[in-house]
Design an enzyme around this catalytic site. Sequence first.
Site, PDB file in Angstrom:
ATOM      1  N   CYS A  76       3.922  -0.840   8.309  1.00 39.76           N
ATOM      2  CA  CYS A  76       3.365  -0.998   9.646  1.00 39.76           C
ATOM      3  C   CYS A  76       3.379   0.296  10.446  1.00 39.76           C
ATOM      4  O   CYS A  76       3.928   1.296  10.020  1.00 39.76           O
ATOM      5  CB  CYS A  76       4.199  -2.000  10.419  1.00 39.76           C
ATOM      6  SG  CYS A  76       4.733  -3.348   9.403  1.00 39.76           S
TER       7      CYS A  76
ATOM      8  N   ASN B 287       9.569  -1.943  10.376  1.00 38.85           N
ATOM      9  CA  ASN B 287       8.682  -1.511   9.292  1.00 38.85           C
ATOM     10  C   ASN B 287       9.525  -1.415   8.033  1.00 38.85           C
ATOM     11  O   ASN B 287      10.525  -0.709   8.034  1.00 38.85           O
ATOM     12  CB  ASN B 287       8.084  -0.139   9.646  1.00 38.85           C
ATOM     13  CG  ASN B 287       7.241   0.439   8.526  1.00 38.85           C
ATOM     14  OD1 ASN B 287       6.901  -0.261   7.572  1.00 38.85           O
ATOM     15  ND2 ASN B 287       6.906   1.703   8.643  1.00 38.85           N
TER      16      ASN B 287
ATOM     17  N   GLU C  61     -13.342   8.371  -8.837  1.00 37.29           N
ATOM     18  CA  GLU C  61     -13.153   8.434  -7.384  1.00 37.29           C
ATOM     19  C   GLU C  61     -14.344   7.779  -6.659  1.00 37.29           C
ATOM     20  O   GLU C  61     -14.161   7.038  -5.696  1.00 37.29           O
ATOM     21  CB  GLU C  61     -12.967   9.895  -6.949  1.00 37.29           C
ATOM     22  CG  GLU C  61     -12.846  10.142  -5.462  1.00 37.29           C
ATOM     23  CD  GLU C  61     -11.612   9.522  -4.807  1.00 37.29           C
ATOM     24  OE1 GLU C  61     -10.757   8.963  -5.513  1.00 37.29           O
ATOM     25  OE2 GLU C  61     -11.541   9.577  -3.574  1.00 37.29           O
TER      26      GLU C  61
ATOM     27  N   LYS D 250      -3.344   2.270   5.150  1.00 39.45           N
ATOM     28  CA  LYS D 250      -3.412   3.682   4.779  1.00 39.45           C
ATOM     29  C   LYS D 250      -2.234   4.098   3.896  1.00 39.45           C
ATOM     30  O   LYS D 250      -2.407   4.810   2.921  1.00 39.45           O
ATOM     31  CB  LYS D 250      -3.441   4.516   6.063  1.00 39.45           C
ATOM     32  CG  LYS D 250      -3.614   5.996   5.832  1.00 39.45           C
ATOM     33  CD  LYS D 250      -5.025   6.306   5.399  1.00 39.45           C
ATOM     34  CE  LYS D 250      -5.235   7.770   5.097  1.00 39.45           C
ATOM     35  NZ  LYS D 250      -6.411   7.969   4.227  1.00 39.45           N
TER      36      LYS D 250
HETATM   37  O1  M6R Z   1      -0.733   8.552   0.728  1.00 39.67           O
HETATM   38  P1  M6R Z   1      -1.062   8.643  -0.744  1.00 39.67           P
HETATM   39  O2  M6R Z   1      -1.898   9.826  -1.073  1.00 39.67           O
HETATM   40  O3  M6R Z   1       0.174   8.582  -1.597  1.00 39.67           O
HETATM   41  O4  M6R Z   1      -1.904   7.344  -1.056  1.00 39.67           O
HETATM   42  C1  M6R Z   1      -2.308   7.043  -2.363  1.00 39.67           C
HETATM   43  C2  M6R Z   1      -3.332   5.944  -2.383  1.00 39.67           C
HETATM   44  O5  M6R Z   1      -2.814   4.786  -1.789  1.00 39.67           O
HETATM   45  C3  M6R Z   1      -4.632   6.349  -1.657  1.00 39.67           C
HETATM   46  O6  M6R Z   1      -5.208   7.494  -2.219  1.00 39.67           O
HETATM   47  C4  M6R Z   1      -5.648   5.192  -1.743  1.00 39.67           C
HETATM   48  O7  M6R Z   1      -6.047   4.988  -3.050  1.00 39.67           O
HETATM   49  C5  M6R Z   1      -6.854   5.482  -0.842  1.00 39.67           C
HETATM   50  N1  M6R Z   1      -7.131   4.336  -0.017  1.00 39.67           N
HETATM   51  C6  M6R Z   1      -8.090   5.785  -1.618  1.00 39.67           C
HETATM   52  O8  M6R Z   1      -9.179   6.014  -0.785  1.00 39.67           O
END
Ligand code: M6R
Length: 626
Positions: free
Chosen positions: A8, A109, A495, A621
Amino acid sequence: MVTLVAVCGIVGYVGHRQALDVVLNGLRRLEYRGYDSAGVAVLTDAGLTVERKAGRLANLEARLAEVGVDSFAGTAGMGHTRWATHGAPIDRNSHPHRDATGRVAVVHNGIIENFAALRAELEAAGVELASDTDSETAAHLIAREYGAAKERGGGLAEAVRTVCRRLEGAFTLVVSHADEPDLIVAARRSSPLVVGLGDGETFVASDVAAFIEHTREAVELGQDQLVEITRDGYRVTDFHGEDAPVKPFTVDWDLSAAEKGGHEYFMLKEIEEQPEALANTLRGHFVDGRVVLDEQRLSDQDLRDVDKVFVVACGSAYHSGLVAKYAIEHWTRLPVEVELASEFRYRDPVLDRDTLVVAVSQSGETADTLEAVRHAREQKARVLAVCNTNGAQIPRESDAVLYTHAGPEIGVASTKAFLAQIAANYLVGLALAQARGTKYADEVAREFRELEAMPKAVSRVLETVERVRALGRELADSKAVLFLGRHVGYPVALEGALKLKELAYMHAEGFAAGELKHGPIALIEEGLPVVVVMPSPKGRAVLHAKLVSNISEIQARGARTVVIAEEGDETVRPFADELIEVPAVPTLLQPLVSTVPLQVLAAEIARARGYDVDKPRNLAKSVTVE
Ligand code: M6R
């Protein structure tokens, strides 16, 4: 019993402004961390006033407009925006949670792993819990400890410390008590927490974005630390009350970076910021003819001793690792394995002190990657973090760090952070090659100069945005889209497919083009869009020729081909139903240009289908649970 835990955004404030305004603004900037529910609590003359609502922050704001904000007058408060991992995101499970008297409020969180035992203990003592969450137990426990702490001459901070010592798992708590209206207490174990230092006002939040409009001066909280904030400042202690060392820092971006700046959505803004993100990531990393990292706690001898490299990461960061493999192996002659962090530690990888584990993470708090880092270090491997978030847990626990300076990435789909990760991973490869002597100094310098030319090349790709958007609208009704690539174009294909899945909720698959004939070609049917990432006809003539054959095979079976190709690549033109040209760049750097149209395509298809580009469903995120 349903356990509800959350990944969160949390924010707390004590100062001279109306806390409700500050907290709601903070939540707006933290909503990317989760949007299943939101809530606020303000310390007012009448005690604690709380409102919370399932769904997006807009629902809470609508509710506040309905009830009126007069009862929220007060200059200290807290807020929460939640991503639920288990159970229903409903009003009563939304934060803040209160104790039975309503005098203690808590936002949380993380996961309180021993919450079942704590809950049973509370219930046995006659406490009735109002939600299904683990978080609520903390509110009741703190309320219970508060009386005892007062008797000992302490107060809220002491009560929170006592409870934190009993909690297991990863958690960040923000707590207030109606009897101490000018104080907010926050505690951290694993989940991130930063303190913002304003003039006559102090903030706590999971991310500096929550208070960046008020101050860029911040302090990062360490593991098992607690902070008491008042309008005059802060005090940090460990969970036993001993003063703890703090790490102040100044945020190197400002409010405009955390705002849409006239763009329809953050992701489009972040796509357009990619040249700058690349330039900032490279800046300062080539000094006196040598590649330098940021926090270098590994000596050149350590790098020389490396005999194997693992890149561990998730999602887009993992794809950046797949790209890096080609460069690092080529430049260093070291074997490189790229592994999903969530798989890494469960398969007993062969690690020792000569293994270098490169942990790539935008947020620096992804649980799978963090656990992979911990596992690697337990096995004595050296860990180098590539991270976009200053002071996050992954860099804190690593032996060396290279920060990507992409600035805040608010859109849930990674764009500028992904490109910055590719560039940073290349710097890691060059640093290794330089230390090991597998590249001469002039070769390292040449590679670096080529990287430095990339922001300009990416800017040229951005000139095609409107055309790609138009194509996105045309493809919006497709049932599925396939992506093909070879060599470094293969991770780009993965990707592109990931972007489309997460944003447009569309079936999308990325394949190594050579694999097509081993099965996936059966998916091709009349009109199916297939995006092909072409290598350079000059740089990779053999692969180029093979991909041209692959395209003609799928075109013959009715596919609608969308081809990303180097400017002036005439051979591929007859096979491209749609041709998107990108500037000619060295082969290893091609992902930096060829990914960009795929990001735009996915965002536009999502927009045309009526989806929220910045906040795709079911996602957050940062994924701080395994
Ligand atoms: O914060 P991080 O780079 O560790 O996150 C990894 C993935 O969760 C992140 O890249 C996710 O796949 C994105 N939403 C892709 O666009």
